[in-house]
Design a protein around this motif. Structure first.
Motif, PDB file in Angstrom:
ATOM      1  N   CYS A 125      17.153 -66.561  -2.422  1.00 10.29           N
ATOM      2  CA  CYS A 125      18.245 -65.905  -1.693  1.00 10.29           C
ATOM      3  C   CYS A 125      17.768 -65.424  -0.321  1.00 10.29           C
ATOM      4  N   HIS A 126      16.615 -64.778  -0.285  1.00 11.79           N
ATOM      5  CA  HIS A 126      16.054 -64.329   0.998  1.00 11.79           C
ATOM      6  C   HIS A 126      15.758 -65.516   1.912  1.00 11.79           C
ATOM      7  N   LEU A 127      15.265 -66.601   1.336  1.00 14.10           N
ATOM      8  CA  LEU A 127      14.959 -67.785   2.129  1.00 14.10           C
ATOM      9  C   LEU A 127      16.224 -68.377   2.741  1.00 14.10           C
ATOM     10  N   ARG A 128      17.305 -68.480   1.970  1.00 14.93           N
ATOM     11  CA  ARG A 128      18.586 -68.982   2.510  1.00 14.93           C
ATOM     12  C   ARG A 128      19.082 -68.079   3.638  1.00 14.93           C
ATOM     13  N   HIS A 129      18.986 -66.783   3.421  1.00 13.13           N
ATOM     14  CA  HIS A 129      19.410 -65.808   4.432  1.00 13.13           C
ATOM     15  C   HIS A 129      18.598 -65.998   5.719  1.00 13.13           C
ATOM     16  N   ALA A 130      17.281 -66.087   5.578  1.00 18.23           N
ATOM     17  CA  ALA A 130      16.415 -66.236   6.749  1.00 18.23           C
ATOM     18  C   ALA A 130      16.671 -67.560   7.458  1.00 18.23           C
ATOM     19  N   ARG A 131      16.870 -68.620   6.709  1.00 22.02           N
ATOM     20  CA  ARG A 131      17.135 -69.930   7.330  1.00 22.02           C
ATOM     21  C   ARG A 131      18.453 -69.932   8.095  1.00 22.02           C
ATOM     22  N   TYR A 132      19.459 -69.280   7.532  1.00 18.23           N
ATOM     23  CA  TYR A 132      20.748 -69.202   8.218  1.00 18.23           C
ATOM     24  C   TYR A 132      20.579 -68.479   9.564  1.00 18.23           C
ATOM     25  N   PHE A 133      19.895 -67.348   9.541  1.00 19.26           N
ATOM     26  CA  PHE A 133      19.725 -66.594  10.782  1.00 19.26           C
ATOM     27  C   PHE A 133      18.730 -67.249  11.724  1.00 19.26           C
ATOM     28  N   ALA A 134      17.820 -68.053  11.195  1.00 24.17           N
ATOM     29  CA  ALA A 134      16.930 -68.834  12.057  1.00 24.17           C
ATOM     30  C   ALA A 134      17.738 -69.862  12.849  1.00 24.17           C
ATOM     31  N   GLN A 135      18.777 -70.434  12.233  1.00 27.50           N
ATOM     32  CA  GLN A 135      19.651 -71.364  12.963  1.00 27.50           C
ATOM     33  C   GLN A 135      20.327 -70.654  14.132  1.00 27.50           C
ATOM     34  N   ILE A 136      20.750 -69.434  13.896  1.00 27.99           N
ATOM     35  CA  ILE A 136      21.363 -68.658  14.985  1.00 27.99           C
ATOM     36  C   ILE A 136      20.312 -68.334  16.040  1.00 27.99           C
ATOM     37  N   GLY A 137      19.103 -67.970  15.608  1.00 28.85           N
ATOM     38  CA  GLY A 137      18.009 -67.715  16.555  1.00 28.85           C
ATOM     39  C   GLY A 137      17.701 -68.940  17.403  1.00 28.85           C
ATOM     40  N   ASP A 138      17.710 -70.124  16.769  1.00 31.10           N
ATOM     41  CA  ASP A 138      17.507 -71.377  17.518  1.00 31.10           C
ATOM     42  C   ASP A 138      18.581 -71.543  18.582  1.00 31.10           C
ATOM     43  N   ALA A 139      19.829 -71.317  18.182  1.00 30.09           N
ATOM     44  CA  ALA A 139      20.940 -71.490  19.120  1.00 30.09           C
ATOM     45  C   ALA A 139      20.843 -70.498  20.276  1.00 30.09           C
ATOM     46  N   ILE A 140      20.488 -69.257  19.981  1.00 29.36           N
ATOM     47  CA  ILE A 140      20.359 -68.246  21.036  1.00 29.36           C
ATOM     48  C   ILE A 140      19.285 -68.653  22.030  1.00 29.36           C
ATOM     49  N   SER A 141      18.146 -69.125  21.526  1.00 30.91           N
ATOM     50  CA  SER A 141      17.051 -69.438  22.432  1.00 30.91           C
ATOM     51  C   SER A 141      17.268 -70.732  23.205  1.00 30.91           C
ATOM     52  N   HIS A 142      18.149 -71.620  22.723  1.00 31.82           N
ATOM     53  CA  HIS A 142      18.333 -72.899  23.409  1.00 31.82           C
ATOM     54  C   HIS A 142      19.632 -73.014  24.196  1.00 31.82           C
ATOM     55  N   VAL A 143      20.713 -72.417  23.723  1.00 34.20           N
ATOM     56  CA  VAL A 143      21.975 -72.537  24.456  1.00 34.20           C
ATOM     57  C   VAL A 143      22.501 -71.189  24.922  1.00 34.20           C
ATOM     58  N   GLY A 144      21.885 -70.113  24.493  1.00 33.15           N
ATOM     59  CA  GLY A 144      22.334 -68.786  24.886  1.00 33.15           C
ATOM     60  C   GLY A 144      23.269 -68.181  23.861  1.00 33.15           C
TER      61      GLY A 144
END
Length: 172
Positions: free
Chosen positions: A18-37
């Protein structure tokens, strides 16, 4: 209610997953923030509303030593930087870089090496934002060396831009 739910989750056999799914979901958002703003996220999501979830995911990846995931989550550093929370941006970027440095690189893990270089120039920009030019320059120098070895033109370009911003701030 939240504490009760977390206690029950930790008692279950599904806590890690469950923690891993949560972290992966927010990592996708982190990726988007760092690449497209932060303003152009899929589905119009507002990442500023999810900073507490990002913190929880960052704390968990640090606890379980998931370095690659931590580097991705550190993409939230850009958002913290943009909303003026420079100390939090710096805190998480530095903690995730430290975790990454302690974790051996596996064969063929070029993506993690690129992320590391991206986070180094990100730290440089955050340090620039708080007026720590010497530390900012040192981080940019590290990022440039690593990105040149990787041959990643995007990181090289961003690092040179960061170095230029530092020079401009110094009046050079």
């Amino acid at each position: 209610i939240r504490d009760y739910a977390l206690t029950r989750l930790e008692e279950s056999r599904e806590a890690y997953a469950c923690h891993l799914r949560h972290a992966r979901y927010f990592a996708q958002i982190g990726d988007a923030i760092s690449h497209v703003g932060p303003g152009r996220l899929p589905g119009g999501a507002d990442p500023a509303l999810e900073l507490s979830n990002a913190r929880a995911a960052l704390e968990w990846v640090e606890q379980v030593q998931e370095a690659a995931l931590g580097l991705r989550l550190a993409g939230f550093g850009r958002l913290w930087h943009l909303i003026g929370q420079m100390s939090e941006a710096l805190l998480w970027q530095e903690r995730m870089l430290a975790l990454d440095e302690r974790t051996p690189i596996q064969q063929g893990d070029a993506a993690r090496l690129v992320l590391r270089a991206e986070r180094l120039y990100g730290v440089g920009r955050t340090l620039l934002g708080i007026g720590e030019y010497d530390r900012a320059e040192a981080q940019a120098h590290l990022a440039l060396g690593r990105s040149r070895r990787l041959g990643d033109d995007g990181v090289i370009s961003n690092t040179y831009m960061t170095r230029g911003m530092i020079a401009h701030a110094r009046g050079e």
